[in-house]
Design a protein around this motif. Sequence first.
Motif, PDB file in Angstrom:
ATOM      1  N   GLY A  47      52.168  29.886   5.918  1.00  0.00           N
ATOM      2  CA  GLY A  47      50.867  30.430   5.539  1.00  0.00           C
ATOM      3  C   GLY A  47      49.889  29.359   5.118  1.00  0.00           C
ATOM      4  N   ASP A  48      48.696  29.822   4.754  1.00  0.00           N
ATOM      5  CA  ASP A  48      47.684  28.901   4.251  1.00  0.00           C
ATOM      6  C   ASP A  48      48.095  28.311   2.904  1.00  0.00           C
ATOM      7  OD1 ASP A  48      46.141  29.396   6.463  1.00  0.00           O
ATOM      8  OD2 ASP A  48      45.039  31.027   5.505  1.00  0.00           O
ATOM      9  N   GLY A  49      48.891  29.072   2.154  1.00  0.00           N
ATOM     10  CA  GLY A  49      49.413  28.568   0.896  1.00  0.00           C
ATOM     11  C   GLY A  49      48.422  28.636  -0.241  1.00  0.00           C
ATOM     12  N   ASN A  50      48.940  28.642  -1.451  1.00  0.00           N
ATOM     13  CA  ASN A  50      48.110  28.674  -2.654  1.00  0.00           C
ATOM     14  C   ASN A  50      47.827  27.272  -3.158  1.00  0.00           C
ATOM     15  OD1 ASN A  50      47.860  31.523  -2.907  1.00  0.00           O
ATOM     16  ND2 ASN A  50      49.979  31.623  -3.587  1.00  0.00           N
ATOM     17  N   VAL A  51      48.879  26.553  -3.520  1.00  0.00           N
ATOM     18  CA  VAL A  51      48.744  25.215  -4.101  1.00  0.00           C
ATOM     19  C   VAL A  51      49.333  24.187  -3.130  1.00  0.00           C
ATOM     20  CG1 VAL A  51      49.324  23.734  -6.047  1.00  0.00           C
ATOM     21  CG2 VAL A  51      48.926  26.187  -6.416  1.00  0.00           C
ATOM     22  N   LEU A  52      48.578  23.113  -2.900  1.00  0.00           N
ATOM     23  CA  LEU A  52      49.089  22.028  -2.055  1.00  0.00           C
ATOM     24  C   LEU A  52      49.920  21.071  -2.892  1.00  0.00           C
ATOM     25  CD1 LEU A  52      49.237  20.279   0.530  1.00  0.00           C
ATOM     26  CD2 LEU A  52      47.064  19.231  -0.189  1.00  0.00           C
ATOM     27  N   HIS A  53      51.127  20.764  -2.441  1.00  0.00           N
ATOM     28  CA  HIS A  53      52.002  19.771  -3.072  1.00  0.00           C
ATOM     29  C   HIS A  53      52.154  18.608  -2.096  1.00  0.00           C
ATOM     30  CE1 HIS A  53      53.052  22.752  -6.109  1.00  0.00           C
ATOM     31  NE2 HIS A  53      53.300  23.608  -5.121  1.00  0.00           N
ATOM     32  N   ASP A  54      51.793  17.405  -2.540  1.00  0.00           N
ATOM     33  CA  ASP A  54      51.827  16.253  -1.640  1.00  0.00           C
ATOM     34  C   ASP A  54      52.184  15.000  -2.426  1.00  0.00           C
ATOM     35  OD1 ASP A  54      51.633  14.827   0.703  1.00  0.00           O
ATOM     36  OD2 ASP A  54      49.621  15.524   1.201  1.00  0.00           O
ATOM     37  N   ILE A  55      52.347  13.898  -1.709  1.00  0.00           N
ATOM     38  CA  ILE A  55      52.697  12.620  -2.327  1.00  0.00           C
ATOM     39  C   ILE A  55      51.504  11.674  -2.237  1.00  0.00           C
ATOM     40  CG2 ILE A  55      55.156  12.863  -1.909  1.00  0.00           C
ATOM     41  CD1 ILE A  55      54.854  11.171   0.592  1.00  0.00           C
ATOM     42  N   THR A  56      51.537  10.632  -3.048  1.00  0.00           N
ATOM     43  CA  THR A  56      50.437   9.658  -3.069  1.00  0.00           C
ATOM     44  C   THR A  56      50.837   8.304  -2.492  1.00  0.00           C
ATOM     45  OG1 THR A  56      51.018   9.034  -5.346  1.00  0.00           O
ATOM     46  CG2 THR A  56      49.348  10.756  -5.051  1.00  0.00           C
ATOM     47  N   GLU A  57      52.138   8.004  -2.491  1.00  0.00           N
ATOM     48  CA  GLU A  57      52.611   6.730  -1.956  1.00  0.00           C
ATOM     49  C   GLU A  57      53.141   6.930  -0.540  1.00  0.00           C
ATOM     50  OE1 GLU A  57      52.214   3.896  -3.453  1.00  0.00           O
ATOM     51  OE2 GLU A  57      51.415   4.814  -5.278  1.00  0.00           O
ATOM     52  N   LYS A  58      52.796   6.026   0.358  1.00  0.00           N
ATOM     53  CA  LYS A  58      53.232   6.110   1.753  1.00  0.00           C
ATOM     54  C   LYS A  58      54.757   6.005   1.837  1.00  0.00           C
ATOM     55  CE  LYS A  58      52.707   3.702   6.180  1.00  0.00           C
ATOM     56  NZ  LYS A  58      52.068   2.548   6.850  1.00  0.00           N
ATOM     57  N   PRO A  59      55.427   6.982   2.444  1.00  0.00           N
ATOM     58  CA  PRO A  59      56.898   6.957   2.495  1.00  0.00           C
ATOM     59  C   PRO A  59      57.427   6.042   3.593  1.00  0.00           C
ATOM     60  CG  PRO A  59      56.094   8.929   3.562  1.00  0.00           C
ATOM     61  CD  PRO A  59      54.875   8.217   3.030  1.00  0.00           C
ATOM     62  N   ASN A  60      58.555   5.414   3.309  1.00  0.00           N
ATOM     63  CA  ASN A  60      59.208   4.542   4.282  1.00  0.00           C
ATOM     64  C   ASN A  60      60.600   5.041   4.650  1.00  0.00           C
ATOM     65  OD1 ASN A  60      61.222   2.085   4.704  1.00  0.00           O
ATOM     66  ND2 ASN A  60      59.220   1.426   5.460  1.00  0.00           N
ATOM     67  N   HIS A  61      61.366   5.493   3.646  1.00  0.00           N
ATOM     68  CA  HIS A  61      62.734   5.954   3.906  1.00  0.00           C
ATOM     69  C   HIS A  61      63.071   7.122   2.992  1.00  0.00           C
ATOM     70  CE1 HIS A  61      66.907   5.832   5.157  1.00  0.00           C
ATOM     71  NE2 HIS A  61      67.288   5.758   3.901  1.00  0.00           N
ATOM     72  N   LEU A  62      63.643   8.148   3.585  1.00  0.00           N
ATOM     73  CA  LEU A  62      64.067   9.328   2.842  1.00  0.00           C
ATOM     74  C   LEU A  62      65.509   9.142   2.399  1.00  0.00           C
ATOM     75  CD1 LEU A  62      63.008  12.139   2.012  1.00  0.00           C
ATOM     76  CD2 LEU A  62      63.889  13.017   4.178  1.00  0.00           C
ATOM     77  N   GLN A  63      65.766   9.298   1.092  1.00  0.00           N
ATOM     78  CA  GLN A  63      67.093   9.019   0.552  1.00  0.00           C
ATOM     79  C   GLN A  63      67.867  10.273   0.147  1.00  0.00           C
ATOM     80  OE1 GLN A  63      65.714   6.312  -2.588  1.00  0.00           O
ATOM     81  NE2 GLN A  63      66.432   4.569  -1.391  1.00  0.00           N
ATOM     82  N   ARG A  64      67.151  11.285  -0.305  1.00  0.00           N
ATOM     83  CA  ARG A  64      67.839  12.503  -0.751  1.00  0.00           C
ATOM     84  C   ARG A  64      66.891  13.691  -0.652  1.00  0.00           C
ATOM     85  NH1 ARG A  64      68.729  11.630  -6.221  1.00  0.00           N
ATOM     86  NH2 ARG A  64      66.949  12.952  -6.747  1.00  0.00           N
ATOM     87  N   VAL A  65      67.434  14.845  -0.239  1.00  0.00           N
ATOM     88  CA  VAL A  65      66.662  16.082  -0.169  1.00  0.00           C
ATOM     89  C   VAL A  65      67.439  17.165  -0.897  1.00  0.00           C
ATOM     90  CG1 VAL A  65      65.565  17.795   1.321  1.00  0.00           C
ATOM     91  CG2 VAL A  65      65.727  15.415   2.083  1.00  0.00           C
ATOM     92  N   THR A  66      66.752  17.906  -1.788  1.00  0.00           N
ATOM     93  CA  THR A  66      67.370  19.026  -2.507  1.00  0.00           C
ATOM     94  C   THR A  66      66.611  20.300  -2.162  1.00  0.00           C
ATOM     95  OG1 THR A  66      67.981  17.562  -4.329  1.00  0.00           O
ATOM     96  CG2 THR A  66      68.054  19.939  -4.748  1.00  0.00           C
ATOM     97  N   ILE A  67      67.346  21.303  -1.664  1.00  0.00           N
ATOM     98  CA  ILE A  67      66.743  22.565  -1.246  1.00  0.00           C
ATOM     99  C   ILE A  67      67.398  23.708  -2.009  1.00  0.00           C
ATOM    100  CG2 ILE A  67      66.383  24.163   0.683  1.00  0.00           C
ATOM    101  CD1 ILE A  67      66.387  21.738   2.551  1.00  0.00           C
ATOM    102  N   PHE A  68      66.571  24.562  -2.625  1.00  0.00           N
ATOM    103  CA  PHE A  68      67.048  25.796  -3.240  1.00  0.00           C
ATOM    104  C   PHE A  68      66.624  26.956  -2.338  1.00  0.00           C
ATOM    105  CE2 PHE A  68      67.596  23.118  -6.863  1.00  0.00           C
ATOM    106  CZ  PHE A  68      68.549  23.738  -7.662  1.00  0.00           C
ATOM    107  N   SER A  69      67.583  27.819  -2.021  1.00  0.00           N
ATOM    108  CA  SER A  69      67.296  28.914  -1.094  1.00  0.00           C
ATOM    109  C   SER A  69      68.190  30.114  -1.360  1.00  0.00           C
ATOM    110  CB  SER A  69      67.494  28.456   0.357  1.00  0.00           C
ATOM    111  OG  SER A  69      68.856  28.104   0.583  1.00  0.00           O
ATOM    112  N   GLY A  70      67.703  31.270  -0.915  1.00  0.00           N
ATOM    113  CA  GLY A  70      68.481  32.515  -0.920  1.00  0.00           C
ATOM    114  C   GLY A  70      68.205  33.184   0.402  1.00  0.00           C
ATOM    115  N   THR A  71      67.334  34.201   0.375  1.00  0.00           N
ATOM    116  CA  THR A  71      66.861  34.797   1.625  1.00  0.00           C
ATOM    117  C   THR A  71      65.642  34.063   2.167  1.00  0.00           C
ATOM    118  OG1 THR A  71      65.513  36.369   0.366  1.00  0.00           O
ATOM    119  CG2 THR A  71      67.735  37.075   0.980  1.00  0.00           C
TER     120      THR A  71
END
Length: 256
Positions: A47-71
């Motif tokens: 969707g268009d979304g309510n609040v934008l969540h973003d980063i400020t530093e240019k990413p180079n390498h992704l080290q860890r991802v944490t996802i919370f989910s149900g349905t």
Amino acid sequence: MHGNGCIVGFFGRSGRYLNAIGVYANPEFKLIRKEEVEVARIGPWGGDGNVLHDITEKPNHLQRVTIFSGTIINSIEYLYSDDNGQQHTAGPWGGCGGNGRKIHLDPEEFIVKVSGTFHPCAWDKSIPNVVSSLTLVTNTGKTHGPFGKQIGADFHVPMGSNSRIVGFFAHGGNYIEAIGAYVRTLHALFSEEGEGRVRGEADRLRASGKPNLGVGAVGEGNLGSGTIGEGRHGGMGDVGEDIVRPHEKASGDNDP
């Protein structure tokens, strides 16, 4: 011609016709490879979304991802490093529901595919869509997910063969309503120094006194067999200067 050698000019013998041809070669030519990195912000999906969540530093390498989910996808958080090797934590973005899963990536492991689904929010009409599932695939062949339930419209992050996921951005309040990705792509380029070395070799040969040295494309004519640089590719022909144009046929002349 061996390795990265290249042809930088031609010479020949002729009378009325081109009887023999030879080449000038630079056997030490090397292609200089350069790499250029581009980080593109792609998406979001949902969707268009309510609040934008973003980063400020240019990413180079992704080290860890944490996802919370149900349905659905309730929240996402990740750890990444920038071009200077500094670590940054993004999130958690979203609400506090669902079950969590941490994905740790090795230094030489990275995400090469992200796909998922999204659908209209059934319990809150003020929210156009929510991200209902996410699946991550790494270059080692590991598949993480799907997290959530694969219901609704499908999406995937478009990526090339030299691309990897290095970060995310999202829209949402209590849920992840939309998600996008930062894609890092490595472009291989050839430096202009390589082309300059070919031209420089041609200039050197001109300065050495070889008359009428030309630089052209290989394959413009039929070359006879022989050793490159020996000066004769074809018959002996009439004696003449290097790179002599064949004489134009006089009116009424017939080919032999």
